[in-house]
Write a protein that holds these residues in place. Structure first.
Motif, PDB file in Angstrom:
ATOM      1  N   CYS A   1      30.871  48.590   6.480  1.00  0.00           N
ATOM      2  CA  CYS A   1      31.258  47.981   5.224  1.00  0.00           C
ATOM      3  C   CYS A   1      30.747  46.277   5.001  1.00  0.00           C
ATOM      4  CB  CYS A   1      32.884  47.859   5.117  1.00  0.00           C
ATOM      5  SG  CYS A   1      33.497  49.572   4.934  1.00  0.00           S
TER       6      CYS A   1
ATOM      7  N   LEU B   1      29.210  50.334  13.701  1.00  0.00           N
ATOM      8  CA  LEU B   1      30.685  49.899  13.390  1.00  0.00           C
ATOM      9  C   LEU B   1      30.345  48.449  12.411  1.00  0.00           C
ATOM     10  CD1 LEU B   1      32.191  50.323  16.748  1.00  0.00           C
ATOM     11  CD2 LEU B   1      32.627  51.604  14.820  1.00  0.00           C
ATOM     12  N   GLY B   2      31.306  48.451  11.497  1.00  0.00           N
ATOM     13  CA  GLY B   2      31.339  47.334  10.646  1.00  0.00           C
ATOM     14  C   GLY B   2      30.295  47.576   9.502  1.00  0.00           C
TER      15      GLY B   2
ATOM     16  N   LEU C   1      37.849  45.335  16.451  1.00  0.00           N
ATOM     17  CA  LEU C   1      38.716  45.940  17.139  1.00  0.00           C
ATOM     18  C   LEU C   1      38.047  46.765  18.050  1.00  0.00           C
ATOM     19  CD1 LEU C   1      41.539  47.034  17.411  1.00  0.00           C
ATOM     20  CD2 LEU C   1      41.077  49.002  15.931  1.00  0.00           C
TER      21      LEU C   1
ATOM     22  N   LEU D   1      38.363  39.039   5.584  1.00  0.00           N
ATOM     23  CA  LEU D   1      37.453  40.322   5.760  1.00  0.00           C
ATOM     24  C   LEU D   1      37.413  40.992   6.967  1.00  0.00           C
ATOM     25  CD1 LEU D   1      34.285  39.173   3.744  1.00  0.00           C
ATOM     26  CD2 LEU D   1      35.943  40.788   3.019  1.00  0.00           C
TER      27      LEU D   1
ATOM     28  N   THR E   1      39.847  41.216   9.428  1.00  0.00           N
ATOM     29  CA  THR E   1      41.030  41.813   9.826  1.00  0.00           C
ATOM     30  C   THR E   1      40.851  43.377  10.140  1.00  0.00           C
ATOM     31  OG1 THR E   1      42.229  40.283   8.418  1.00  0.00           O
ATOM     32  CG2 THR E   1      43.402  41.963   9.672  1.00  0.00           C
ATOM     33  N   THR E   2      40.114  43.907   9.121  1.00  0.00           N
ATOM     34  CA  THR E   2      40.117  45.392   9.240  1.00  0.00           C
ATOM     35  C   THR E   2      38.667  45.811   9.369  1.00  0.00           C
ATOM     36  OG1 THR E   2      40.160  45.303   6.949  1.00  0.00           O
ATOM     37  CG2 THR E   2      41.933  46.045   7.977  1.00  0.00           C
ATOM     38  N   ASN E   3      37.988  44.782  10.227  1.00  0.00           N
ATOM     39  CA  ASN E   3      36.733  45.066  10.591  1.00  0.00           C
ATOM     40  C   ASN E   3      36.668  45.927  11.698  1.00  0.00           C
ATOM     41  OD1 ASN E   3      33.889  44.987  11.336  1.00  0.00           O
ATOM     42  ND2 ASN E   3      33.490  43.144  10.783  1.00  0.00           N
ATOM     43  N   CYS E   4      36.067  47.089  11.596  1.00  0.00           N
ATOM     44  CA  CYS E   4      36.139  48.029  13.080  1.00  0.00           C
ATOM     45  C   CYS E   4      35.428  47.536  14.059  1.00  0.00           C
ATOM     46  CB  CYS E   4      35.747  49.400  12.579  1.00  0.00           C
ATOM     47  SG  CYS E   4      34.373  49.787  11.576  1.00  0.00           S
TER      48      CYS E   4
END
Lengths: 239, 196
Positions: free
Chosen positions: B26, B23-24, B117, B109, B111-114
């Motif tokens: 990117c 995960l993460g 979440l 960067l 905010t949409t890092n999986c």
């Protein structure tokens, strides 16, 4: 003429603009859920369902959503559909629900979905967006399936849980580990690079076009950055 | 105490968010070209993971579960994290400008890092208490930082050798990531042998 155009919208997601191998979006679920064919297909179809619905709704709402808050609005729409898929799977497909585990709610932050909302649905009509959602979703499923077949057949000697007589004694367990996922993904991207450079096209790069943070990524990494195709603007509220 | 150490160690080394749970990816591939960027990104992720756990754990435990609203988890968490990151950025800018200068670029960067979440949801899948959740989020953040730092070292050497044309860029980066990840699988038995 127009019919052909719509057909090309539908098919481009499959090969020419495959979200995983050409646009390089959604790398996390691609590596994480392709240990087995079943989890890959269910992940692909769950994401496809969310993508189709969110593309349709976002394209219908594209004139109503103010530009500044569009990324948060898209995320809310997407998270809503993810919740629906989660509830439906929990009720009717509990086995698959527990198989996908944490990766199911994380469809919310899958950049394919946000990326298609940003790149396509916010600029095109509902019919095209629907077709784009179907094409991209199936392209994603197809890519996951490709990786899962390689990893499960050679890594576990099985296909969708059914053991293959000869291979099961000669499997390579490395492939079903996450390191094998990185490896298979790298090799497949290399094949795509070889084909696309032969045809004079651009080699695939890490896709940032759907990422709302691409601009910051660029700023953080200075000039030599991988996210060269970043077109996304940033989230509202920073200014 | 022993249990907390086990959670910490296993989230850093064994269930590493980037290399084992993938995960993460990117930011792992995108911001790991230079060491200082990798460190900045890793520190920001640790910070946001802790804050996100502090915010989402009470919300889920005292607001959503008692009211039977568990199904809203995904929507609420992503909104809370997005708002939180914005809020942290504003606060840092106003009160700790030096920290904002070094971490500020990386915050949006995340905010949409999986991974972020993922940690907040994982806290409830594993049924951790508040303290355990905090330890788990610190461990996951450290694991992310460790992976980023190690990989930035690998990548700085990746540009010099001549690789086949088809492997230039992303493919060779992914294969390098695979080897780094393989090194982490070697740590698999460390918890059993140390603590059990």
């Amino acid at each position: 003429m127009e019919k052909k155009n719509k057909l090309s919208v539908l098919t481009s997601g499959f090969i020419k603009e495959n979200p995983v191998f050409v646009l390089v979006l959604g790398t996390c679920p691609t590596i994480a859920t392709t240990k087995g064919v079943i989890s890959a297909i269910s992940m692909g179809l769950a994401a496809t369902a969310v993508l189709i619905c969110s593309n349709l709704v976002i394209s219908l709402l594209r004139k109503l959503i103010p530009d500044k808050v569009r990324i948060p609005s898209y995320i809310v729409v997407i998270a809503g559909f993810v919740t629906m898929v989660q509830m439906l799977m929990h009720a009717y497909l509990p086995d698959l629900y527990s198989l996908l585990g944490i990766y199911l709610p994380l469809i919310t932050v899958n950049c394919i979905i946000l990326g298609r909302a940003e790149m396509f649905a916010s600029k095109n009509g509902p019919v095209e967006s629907l077709l784009d959602g179907i094409g991209m979703g199936l392209g994603f499923t197809f890519a996951l399936l490709c990786m899962a077949v390689i990893r499960e057949v050679f890594g576990a000697g099985a296909f969708a849980g059914i053991e293959i007589p000869f291979l099961v004694d000669h499997c390579v367990p490395f492939l079903v580990k996450s390191s094998g996922g990185f490896m298979v993904f790298g090799l497949l991207i290399a094949i795509v690079t070889a084909i696309s450079t032969k045809r004079g096209k651009k080699a695939p790069e890490l896709g940032c076009s759907g990422c709302p943070a691409a601009k910051f990524c660029k700023a953080a990494a200075g000039d030599d950055v991988e996210c060269v195709n970043a077109t996304a603007k940033t989230e509202g509220g920073n200014n | 105490m022993k249990e907390l150490i086990i959670i910490l160690m296993s989230s850093v080394l064994i269930d590493n968010y980037v290399l084992t749970k993938t995960l993460g990816i990117c930011p792992f591939l995108g911001v790991s070209k230079k060491l200082d960027q990798a460190v900045g990104m890793g520190l920001s992720v640790i910070f946001v993971m802790i804050m996100a756990t502090c915010a989402t754990w009470p919300i889920q435990t005292y607001l959503l579960t008692p009211n039977g609203l568990d199904y809203l988890q995904t929507i609420v968490f992503i909104l809370v994290i997005a708002a939180l990151v914005q809020f942290i950025e504003i606060v840092l800018k106003k009160f700790v400008p030096s920290l904002h200068k070094s971490l500020g670029v990386y915050l949006p960067l995340i905010t949409t890092n999986c991974a972020v979440l993922g940690v907040t949801i994982d806290n409830f899948i594993q049924e951790y208490s508040f303290v355990q959740s905090l330890v788990y989020s610190v461990g996951s953040g450290i694991g992310f930082l460790l992976a980023m730092v190690l990989f930035s070292g690998v990548r700085s050497r990746l540009d010099s050798p001549s690789v086949p044309k088809a492997f230039k860029g992303l493919p060779s980066t992914l294969i390098a990531a695979s080897i780094v990840s393989l090194a982490f699988t070697g740590l698999g038995g460390i918890i059993e042998n140390l603590f059990k």
